[in-house]
Design a protein around this motif. Structure first.
Motif, mmCIF file in Angstrom:
data_model
loop_
_atom_site.group_PDB
_atom_site.id
_atom_site.type_symbol
_atom_site.label_atom_id
_atom_site.label_comp_id
_atom_site.label_asym_id
_atom_site.label_seq_id
_atom_site.Cartn_x
_atom_site.Cartn_y
_atom_site.Cartn_z
ATOM 1 N N VAL A 145 69.764 58.782 -13.722
ATOM 2 C CA VAL A 145 70.518 57.702 -14.372
ATOM 3 C C VAL A 145 69.570 56.618 -14.900
ATOM 4 N N GLY A 146 68.567 56.264 -14.129
ATOM 5 C CA GLY A 146 67.628 55.225 -14.561
ATOM 6 C C GLY A 146 66.936 55.574 -15.874
ATOM 7 N N TYR A 200 69.369 55.565 -18.839
ATOM 8 C CA TYR A 200 69.709 54.202 -19.234
ATOM 9 C C TYR A 200 68.554 53.555 -20.007
ATOM 10 N N ARG A 201 67.339 53.685 -19.477
ATOM 11 C CA ARG A 201 66.194 53.036 -20.129
ATOM 12 C C ARG A 201 65.915 53.631 -21.502
ATOM 13 N N ALA A 218 68.166 55.037 -23.499
ATOM 14 C CA ALA A 218 69.248 54.557 -24.361
ATOM 15 C C ALA A 218 69.011 53.105 -24.744
ATOM 16 N N GLN A 219 68.545 52.305 -23.786
ATOM 17 C CA GLN A 219 68.249 50.900 -24.050
ATOM 18 C C GLN A 219 67.182 50.775 -25.134
ATOM 19 N N VAL A 243 70.765 45.049 -25.988
ATOM 20 C CA VAL A 243 71.595 45.945 -25.187
ATOM 21 C C VAL A 243 72.740 45.160 -24.560
ATOM 22 N N ALA A 268 76.675 45.808 -25.165
ATOM 23 C CA ALA A 268 77.586 46.102 -24.056
ATOM 24 C C ALA A 268 78.834 45.224 -24.125
ATOM 25 N N GLN A 317 81.370 45.115 -15.864
ATOM 26 C CA GLN A 317 80.024 45.640 -16.058
ATOM 27 C C GLN A 317 79.156 45.509 -14.815
ATOM 28 N N GLU A 344 75.679 56.111 -32.105
ATOM 29 C CA GLU A 344 75.558 56.718 -30.781
ATOM 30 C C GLU A 344 76.278 58.060 -30.741
#
Length: 157
Positions: A24-25, A28-29, A31-32, A46, A50, A70, A121
């Motif tokens: 997941v980390g 996420y990074r 995608a960021q 980001v 969001a 969030q 996206e």
């Protein structure tokens, strides 16, 4: 690896969920970075992305509601809302349910910006592949939701 449909004992479950955290980390990074490197128009952060996506999905919300949704601080959300408002992407409107906590809603420009981001996206996510099924994604969402719920109850002092 032997995969079964039987519930895992707590220690085995914890080891498998650690594998999820380990993925997941980086997801996420990455995608960021994509958002920061131009996936979002006009250099949206980001955090602003969001907020816009949350308002797009849920309609007008208060800053505290966005923070809870969030799982981030109200103060951080407020900074993102202020940034989005300065860009003309959101506006504050009276909240009939609570006088002191205004609702934040998308402006036409905000709706256009978030739609452009979500469309970009979507094009990227179409390339995921891996022969993933609806059941795979449903299971992933169930697992991540259970992890999030479990973490909501953790008090770190």
């Amino acid at each position: 690896m032997n995969v079964t449909d039987s519930p895992l004992p707590p220690d085995a479950l914890a080891r498998r969920l650690t594998e999820v955290y380990d993925l997941v980390g980086p997801v996420y990074r990455r995608a960021q970075r994509l958002v920061e490197q131009g996936l979002a128009p006009d250099g949206l952060s980001v955090g602003v992305r969001a907020v816009l996506a949350l308002l797009h999905r849920n309609g007008p919300m208060t800053v505290p509601q966005m923070g809870r949704a969030q799982a981030i601080s109200r103060q951080f959300v407020q900074r993102m809302v202020n940034d989005a408002a300065a860009r003309g992407l959101v506006e504050s409107v009276p909240n009939p349910a609570h006088r002191r906590s205004s609702l934040i809603r998308l402006t036409d420009a905000g709706r256009t910006a978030v739609t452009a981001v979500l469309d970009r996206e979507h094009l990227l996510l179409r390339e995921v592949g891996g022969a993933l099924t609806d059941a795979d994604v449903t299971t992933c969402l169930r697992v991540l939701g259970a992890m999030l719920t479990a973490l909501d109850g953790v008090d770190v002092d």
